[in-house]
Design a protein around this motif. Sequence first.
Motif, mmCIF file in Angstrom:
data_model
loop_
_atom_site.group_PDB
_atom_site.id
_atom_site.type_symbol
_atom_site.label_atom_id
_atom_site.label_comp_id
_atom_site.label_asym_id
_atom_site.label_seq_id
_atom_site.Cartn_x
_atom_site.Cartn_y
_atom_site.Cartn_z
ATOM 1 N N GLN A 189 -88.416 50.489 -18.121
ATOM 2 C CA GLN A 189 -87.719 51.269 -17.122
ATOM 3 C C GLN A 189 -86.230 51.410 -17.450
ATOM 4 O OE1 GLN A 189 -90.010 48.747 -16.135
ATOM 5 N NE2 GLN A 189 -91.514 50.414 -15.923
ATOM 6 N N SER A 190 -85.619 50.326 -17.906
ATOM 7 C CA SER A 190 -84.180 50.369 -18.146
ATOM 8 C C SER A 190 -83.807 51.204 -19.369
ATOM 9 C CB SER A 190 -83.638 48.943 -18.309
ATOM 10 O OG SER A 190 -84.246 48.307 -19.428
ATOM 11 N N HIS A 191 -84.765 51.430 -20.288
ATOM 12 C CA HIS A 191 -84.503 52.216 -21.494
ATOM 13 C C HIS A 191 -85.456 53.409 -21.578
ATOM 14 C CE1 HIS A 191 -82.443 48.487 -22.385
ATOM 15 N NE2 HIS A 191 -81.901 49.011 -23.484
ATOM 16 N N SER A 192 -85.848 53.943 -20.435
ATOM 17 C CA SER A 192 -86.870 54.990 -20.397
ATOM 18 C C SER A 192 -86.395 56.295 -21.029
ATOM 19 C CB SER A 192 -87.311 55.232 -18.957
ATOM 20 O OG SER A 192 -86.204 55.648 -18.169
ATOM 21 N N ILE A 193 -85.128 56.634 -20.875
ATOM 22 C CA ILE A 193 -84.623 57.896 -21.426
ATOM 23 C C ILE A 193 -84.709 57.894 -22.950
ATOM 24 C CG2 ILE A 193 -82.581 59.356 -21.668
ATOM 25 C CD1 ILE A 193 -81.717 58.495 -18.904
ATOM 26 N N TYR A 194 -84.298 56.794 -23.540
ATOM 27 C CA TYR A 194 -84.348 56.700 -24.997
ATOM 28 C C TYR A 194 -85.793 56.722 -25.500
ATOM 29 C CZ TYR A 194 -84.061 54.747 -29.680
ATOM 30 O OH TYR A 194 -84.202 54.536 -31.023
ATOM 31 N N LEU A 195 -86.676 55.970 -24.864
ATOM 32 C CA LEU A 195 -88.075 55.930 -25.294
ATOM 33 C C LEU A 195 -88.749 57.289 -25.111
ATOM 34 C CD1 LEU A 195 -89.097 52.451 -23.824
ATOM 35 C CD2 LEU A 195 -88.527 52.997 -26.203
ATOM 36 N N LYS A 196 -88.394 57.998 -24.047
ATOM 37 C CA LYS A 196 -88.983 59.318 -23.823
ATOM 38 C C LYS A 196 -88.490 60.320 -24.864
ATOM 39 C CE LYS A 196 -89.862 62.758 -20.237
ATOM 40 N NZ LYS A 196 -89.559 63.899 -21.117
ATOM 41 N N VAL A 209 -77.096 57.693 -30.005
ATOM 42 C CA VAL A 209 -78.321 56.951 -30.327
ATOM 43 C C VAL A 209 -79.426 57.899 -30.796
ATOM 44 C CG1 VAL A 209 -77.760 55.054 -28.772
ATOM 45 C CG2 VAL A 209 -79.136 56.973 -27.927
ATOM 46 N N LYS A 210 -79.407 59.140 -30.326
ATOM 47 C CA LYS A 210 -80.388 60.115 -30.794
ATOM 48 C C LYS A 210 -80.155 60.454 -32.259
ATOM 49 C CE LYS A 210 -82.175 64.763 -29.859
ATOM 50 N NZ LYS A 210 -82.053 65.976 -28.994
ATOM 51 N N ALA A 211 -78.894 60.709 -32.628
ATOM 52 C CA ALA A 211 -78.575 61.011 -34.029
ATOM 53 C C ALA A 211 -78.845 59.818 -34.923
ATOM 54 C CB ALA A 211 -77.110 61.441 -34.142
ATOM 55 N N LEU A 212 -78.524 58.612 -34.421
ATOM 56 C CA LEU A 212 -78.746 57.402 -35.203
ATOM 57 C C LEU A 212 -80.231 57.188 -35.465
ATOM 58 C CD1 LEU A 212 -76.949 55.065 -36.326
ATOM 59 C CD2 LEU A 212 -77.541 53.789 -34.266
#
Length: 444
Positions: free
Chosen positions: A36-43, A269-272
């Motif tokens: 839940q706390s990192h849902s945006i990145y995982l999605k 983090v997306k580019a990385l």
Amino acid sequence: MFKLLAAALLLTAIVTAAVPAKNRVLVLLESPTLKQSHSIYLKSLEDRGFQVTLKRADDANLALIKFGEFVYDHLIVFAPGVNDFGGSLNVAEISNFIDRGGNVLVAGSSKLGDAIRELSTENGFEFDEEPTSVIDHHNYDATLDSGDHTTIIVDSKNLIKAKLITGNYASFGPILYRGISLISSASNKLKLDVLTGSTTAYSFTPKKAVNEYPAAIGRSTVLVGALQARNNARVVITGSIDMFSDEFINANVAKAGAKPTKAGNGEFVKALTKWVFQEVGVLRVKSVTHHKVGESKPPREYTITEDVEYAIEIEELREGKWVPYDAKDIQLEFVRIDPFVRTYLKGSNGKFKTVFKLPDVYGVFKFLVDYRRIGYTHLFDVQQVSVRPLVHTQYERFLRSAYPYYVSSISMMAGVFLFSFVFLYFREPTKVVTTTTTETKKIK
């Protein structure tokens, strides 16, 4: 006939389905709350077409390689405090995974377990001692910080100047960071310091008097480190798992005395992740040709001082498709033991070529392209050829530079001829002796 065709199509479908995809990601979590706390990145990973598998870091069925084959193509470790991984997974297996071309992303925190420390050391980075954190009394977030000034704000100017790794860093806002510092090894020539602290940052235990020199201070405080192995496998290590959290991605950076701005964590983090999972910065050689000027096929062997044309076609992976690579800094070397020829390749639309004269030296040579640029995979191509000397019928009959020797030889032969002619055919004139009668009588 129809049944045979149907069977062939079914077999093709089965074989195609059996081929493992190159987008399988294993995410190791320390606790289920990270979903839940990192849902945006995982999605965002799923939106880009990755098959994301979430598992606890201590799961008894963990494995990266089974029966000599990859179970997953990429690994994300969001378990900073783990001391031992579950199943057959350990630091040695992850290192083997990297050696065989797998990509790994590791995020830590101020509370680190032995497994993460050992894994980072294997890849050229060391975490600072526990319970230290990166502290910056001048650049911290006034809203999210708890008073220790450990939720720091890092400007984009502290990023490595490589857009393939960091994205368009000039377009997004400052980055929020909360966690431990990395210390990079100077002896590791493959490592990259992607994000470093500001000049006012340092690594130390919060709320403790600074009575000794910190392990990292200023720009030597590495926040995000990366490594591209010699087999082009990629590793990213950071000391902040919060950097990937929904809270930091959605946050508005509120520096004391400044106007709030949108955090750049989401773009960063997306580019990385795109870089570490080899969605960008991947090169390959499509074709290589070499031949004599005026011909179209390579000969069995070259001859010294011949004019040779060399061409190479290079492609780059963009948005999942191979497109022509554009560059002006690709070099070709013609090497025996040392380079005899080094020249730039010129071209466009992914095709680069050059024409040069072979050296007046025979032996076994190589056409060598060794292209290394930050952010790109290592491009290496070698074409071995033989260069022979001239045969006796290929030498020039008369050399212009040898004319003085020709003249001296001809003059020497002419001189010998004249001397011989004079010596053989020249005679001295005879002398006539006259005597008187008296002398004649006396002689008688």
